[in-house]
Scaffold this active site. Structure first.
Site, PDB file in Angstrom:
ATOM      1  N   GLU A 294       0.434  -1.202  -0.220  1.00 18.55           N
ATOM      2  CA  GLU A 294       0.284   0.107   0.370  1.00 18.55           C
ATOM      3  C   GLU A 294       0.850   1.238  -0.332  1.00 18.55           C
ATOM      4  O   GLU A 294       1.616   1.177   1.157  1.00 18.55           O
ATOM      5  CB  GLU A 294      -0.405   0.163   0.868  1.00 18.55           C
ATOM      6  CG  GLU A 294      -2.014  -0.756   1.147  1.00 18.55           C
ATOM      7  CD  GLU A 294      -3.053  -1.035   0.026  1.00 18.55           C
ATOM      8  OE1 GLU A 294      -3.366  -0.110  -0.553  1.00 18.55           O
ATOM      9  OE2 GLU A 294      -3.867  -2.476  -0.479  1.00 18.55           O
ATOM     10  N   CYS A 328      -1.937   8.992   4.174  1.00 15.29           N
ATOM     11  CA  CYS A 328      -1.773   8.603   2.796  1.00 15.29           C
ATOM     12  C   CYS A 328      -3.558   8.905   2.099  1.00 15.29           C
ATOM     13  O   CYS A 328      -3.153   9.211   1.388  1.00 15.29           O
ATOM     14  CB  CYS A 328      -1.738   7.089   2.761  1.00 15.29           C
ATOM     15  SG  CYS A 328      -2.868   6.095   3.325  1.00 15.29           S
TER      16      CYS A 328
HETATM   17  P1  NAD Z   1       8.766   5.881   3.340  1.00 15.54           P
HETATM   18  O1  NAD Z   1       9.088   4.616   2.043  1.00 15.54           O
HETATM   19  O2  NAD Z   1       9.847   6.147   2.678  1.00 15.54           O
HETATM   20  O3  NAD Z   1       9.540   4.584   3.730  1.00 15.54           O
HETATM   21  C1  NAD Z   1       8.363   3.164   4.385  1.00 15.54           C
HETATM   22  C2  NAD Z   1       9.500   2.032   5.016  1.00 15.54           C
HETATM   23  O4  NAD Z   1      10.617   1.573   3.874  1.00 15.54           O
HETATM   24  C3  NAD Z   1      10.248   2.242   5.903  1.00 15.54           C
HETATM   25  O5  NAD Z   1      10.819   1.538   6.623  1.00 15.54           O
HETATM   26  C4  NAD Z   1      11.352   2.490   4.985  1.00 15.54           C
HETATM   27  O6  NAD Z   1      12.962   2.585   6.499  1.00 15.54           O
HETATM   28  C5  NAD Z   1      11.486   1.316   4.271  1.00 15.54           C
HETATM   29  N1  NAD Z   1      12.502   1.652   3.360  1.00 15.54           N
HETATM   30  C6  NAD Z   1      13.122   2.495   2.711  1.00 15.54           C
HETATM   31  N2  NAD Z   1      14.310   2.313   1.683  1.00 15.54           N
HETATM   32  C7  NAD Z   1      13.785   0.681   1.496  1.00 15.54           C
HETATM   33  C8  NAD Z   1      15.055   0.168   1.255  1.00 15.54           C
HETATM   34  N3  NAD Z   1      15.534   0.112   0.162  1.00 15.54           N
HETATM   35  N4  NAD Z   1      14.304  -1.084   1.493  1.00 15.54           N
HETATM   36  C9  NAD Z   1      13.657  -1.807   2.577  1.00 15.54           C
HETATM   37  N5  NAD Z   1      12.582  -0.635   3.090  1.00 15.54           N
HETATM   38  C10 NAD Z   1      13.207   0.533   2.249  1.00 15.54           C
HETATM   39  O7  NAD Z   1       7.595   5.714   3.734  1.00 15.54           O
HETATM   40  P2  NAD Z   1       7.395   6.535   5.117  1.00 15.54           P
HETATM   41  O8  NAD Z   1       7.884   7.892   4.673  1.00 15.54           O
HETATM   42  O9  NAD Z   1       7.696   5.233   5.677  1.00 15.54           O
HETATM   43  O10 NAD Z   1       5.909   6.796   5.352  1.00 15.54           O
HETATM   44  C11 NAD Z   1       4.861   7.873   4.630  1.00 15.54           C
HETATM   45  C12 NAD Z   1       4.426   6.913   2.938  1.00 15.54           C
HETATM   46  O11 NAD Z   1       4.104   5.844   3.406  1.00 15.54           O
HETATM   47  C13 NAD Z   1       3.548   8.245   2.272  1.00 15.54           C
HETATM   48  O12 NAD Z   1       3.603   8.070   0.890  1.00 15.54           O
HETATM   49  C14 NAD Z   1       2.497   7.188   1.853  1.00 15.54           C
HETATM   50  O13 NAD Z   1       1.771   8.070   1.500  1.00 15.54           O
HETATM   51  C15 NAD Z   1       2.315   6.220   2.401  1.00 15.54           C
HETATM   52  N6  NAD Z   1       1.479   5.482   2.871  1.00 15.54           N
HETATM   53  C16 NAD Z   1       0.766   4.582   2.460  1.00 15.54           C
HETATM   54  C17 NAD Z   1      -0.747   3.542   2.869  1.00 15.54           C
HETATM   55  C18 NAD Z   1      -2.194   2.819   2.439  1.00 15.54           C
HETATM   56  O14 NAD Z   1      -2.504   2.229   2.961  1.00 15.54           O
HETATM   57  N7  NAD Z   1      -1.497   3.317   1.093  1.00 15.54           N
HETATM   58  C19 NAD Z   1      -1.028   4.096   4.450  1.00 15.54           C
HETATM   59  C20 NAD Z   1       0.291   4.720   4.991  1.00 15.54           C
HETATM   60  C21 NAD Z   1       1.134   5.261   4.460  1.00 15.54           C
END
Ligand code: NAD
Length: 544
Positions: A294, A328
């Protein structure tokens, strides 16, 4: 395999408490905050049920009070990823052999503990860690997480009950809902404690064991989840919590033959990158991994000229600025007809004048801080560009300050160009961009809504005229996975509005629904014959 049946009673959503002045719940959460702030904790990883600390400590501070230290967490490296995968694989046989009722009872108990003795601590940790006011913490870390835990148990029961027809005289057909072969990797975002919990609990409920990597900015509340699950009786190794950089975890896990599934919530760019890596390694895995993600959104509100201006303005203020727009699902682009705009604008500006910003410890603050410096700089960069761009007008907010905490005023930009940058890109902060359109161009504007962003997570239409609602619903069919009529696009409730989007917003496997749980099982069909044939010849072979 256990398909014996003990029916889970009807599940109800966890009540959201009021935290009104003088209420016992408010006193309890205030006490919990004071208790947490008095001590500095050193947060370990949890691998195979053991608390693992390293020498590399990272400081944790509330985003709204940078001068205060809440404690530290132990940063892990590749060896911890290896250990977590090993622990997950070791715990797997016993966990998946356990009856589903026993597994479910652990998560149902966790929900009861969260609703009771863990409630104040979970709220306090989420408020301090992610800068949420008490209402935002309560609807997320307590109510939604309880709902995930309880409704998923019920959905699991529904899945296990789905069996093919039986012919008891001769053939017995069964479906065995096996866990995936291997381990599941859960990667969670900073913004919802409930999502962080659900990403590993949902696969675990279905018999899988997990490695869980939270966002660094959520670790302070992540450890409360582990304490809660352990208190509920989760066996060691079923969920292994590690604090490592994403690529460090990815390099090992996405090359492991037993990698069986990714349960991800976060940004679109990261998810696409992970999907690409998994794709490149596909021949190395034992099975085709389940990939559930998501991701981002650029969520819209479109009002028709028949809409009520006050309803639209309230939906925008709540939808865009609650939790600083870091949902989100947050409304971040609005399309308002010219005839309604003056009123909508006035109501929004009146509301914004009354909104207070500051620490969540002061319960009168509606808006708190954004999560970290990186987000602060990214969001304020959009605002600075809009200030200098003749195509955009800032009509509210626009100021920010990171001296004490990462505070950004709720900001409204009016864009003449409907494809202006802040109408298209996910900002993930308290910034709403409005485009005012001619009343007669409602249908054309709907096309614009559909084409403008690569995402399709949430969206809302406001109209009193039913025909306008119907046209919008049809034209925006693929523009949102969660679509609202005369309501704000945020605040989906587990068990009521299954959540998720398509296009650039994710695989749309609907967290908190039976659809998501199906992704964590690999069914085996078993046909048992009570009367096996003893003659290979079919009747058609007979001579006339
Ligand atoms: P992010 O993508 O920066 O990080 C999410 C996770 O991915 C973190 O644990 C991060 O450490 C990890 N990550 C980052 N790079 C990685 C890699 N190369 N390999 C493995 N893991 C990695 O997101 P965020 O800032 O924590 O959250 C905000 C984002 O999440 C926004 O884009 C928001 O829209 C989305 N979001 C979506 C939903 C949904 O249900 N659609 C819900 C909540 C948040």
């Amino acid at each position: 395999m256990s398909n014996a049946f003990f029916q889970i009673p009807e599940i109800k959503n966890e009540p959201v408490l009021s935290y009104a002045p003088g209420s016992p719940e408010k006193a309890a959460v205030k006490k919990a905050i004071a208790g947490l702030k008095k001590k500095q904790i050193d947060i370990p990883m949890v691998i195979g049920g053991k608390r693992v600390r390293t020498k590399k400590k990272v400081k944790i501070r509330p985003p709204h009070e940078l001068s205060h230290e809440l404690g530290t967490f132990s940063k892990g490296d590749k060896s911890h990823v290896e250990a977590a995968v090993k622990a997950a694989l070791k715990a797997k046989p016993e966990w998946e052999a356990m009856s589903w009722e026993d597994r479910a009872s652990i998560f149902l108990k966790a929900a009861d503990l969260l609703s009771g003795p863990f409630r104040a601590r979970m709220n306090a940790a989420t408020m301090l860690c992610q800068s949420k006011n008490i209402f935002q913490a309560e609807i997320d870390s307590v109510a939604e997480y309880c709902d995930f835990l309880r409704f998923n148990a019920k959905f699991a029961e529904e899945i296990y009950a789905q069996q093919p027809p039986v012919n008891p005289k001769a053939i017995w057909n069964r479906l065995e809902y096996r866990a995936l072969e291997g381990f599941v990797f859960a990667i969670s975002p900073f913004n919802f404690t409930s999502i962080a919990g659900n990403l590993s609990c949902a696969p675990a409920l279905m018999g899988n064991t997990c490695v869980w990597k939270p966002a660094e900015s959520q670790i302070y509340s992540a450890i409360v989840i582990m304490d809660l699950l352990e208190a509920a009786g989760l066996p060691p190794g079923v969920i292994n919590l590690i604090y490592v950089d994403g690529p460090v975890a990815g390099n090992y896990i996405f090359n492991h033959k037993d990698f069986a599934g990714l349960h991800f919530t976060g940004s679109t760019g990261v998810f696409q990158n992970l999907w690409g890596t998994i794709g490149k390694n596909i021949s190395n895995y034992r099975s085709y991994p389940r990939i559930v993600g998501e991701t981002g959104g650029k969520d819209f509100v479109i009002a028709h000229k028949s809409a009520d201006a006050k309803e639209v303005a309230t939906a925008l203020v709540r939808g865009a600025f609650e939790y600083q727009g870091q949902k989100c699902s947050a409304a971040s682009r609005a399309y308002i007809p010219k005839s309604l705009w003056k009123k909508v604008q006035k109501y929004m500006l009146d509301d914004l004048k009354t909104i207070k910003m500051g620490s969540p410890e002061d319960f009168t603050n509606f808006v708190n801080a954004v999560i970290d410096e990186r987000s602060f700089d990214k969001i304020t960069n959009y605002i600075h560009q809009a200030k200098e761009d003749p195509k955009a007008d800032i009509i509210a907010g626009g100021n920010s300050d990171k001296s004490e905490g990462y505070f950004i005023e709720p900001t409204i930009i009016v864009a003449k160009d409907p494809k202006y940058r802040t109408m298209c890109e996910e900002i993930f902060g308290p910034v709403l961009t409005v485009h005012v359109y001619p009343d007669a161009k409602f249908e054309k504007t709907l096309e614009l809504v559909d084409e403008t962003s690569p995402y399709a997570l949430t969206g809302a239409v406001f109209a009193k005229e039913r025909t306008a609602v119907n046209i919008a619903t049809e034209k925006l069919k693929n523009a949102a996975g969660n679509y609202y009529i005369n309501d704000k696009p945020t605040g989906a409730v587990v068990g009521q509005q299954p959540f998720g989007g398509a296009r650039g917003s994710g695989t749309n496997d609907k967290a908190g629904s039976v659809l998501n749980l199906y992704r964590w099982v690999s069914p085996r069909t078993i046909k048992e014959n009570f009367n096996p044939p003893t003659d290979y010849r079919y009747p058609f072979l007979g001579e006339e």
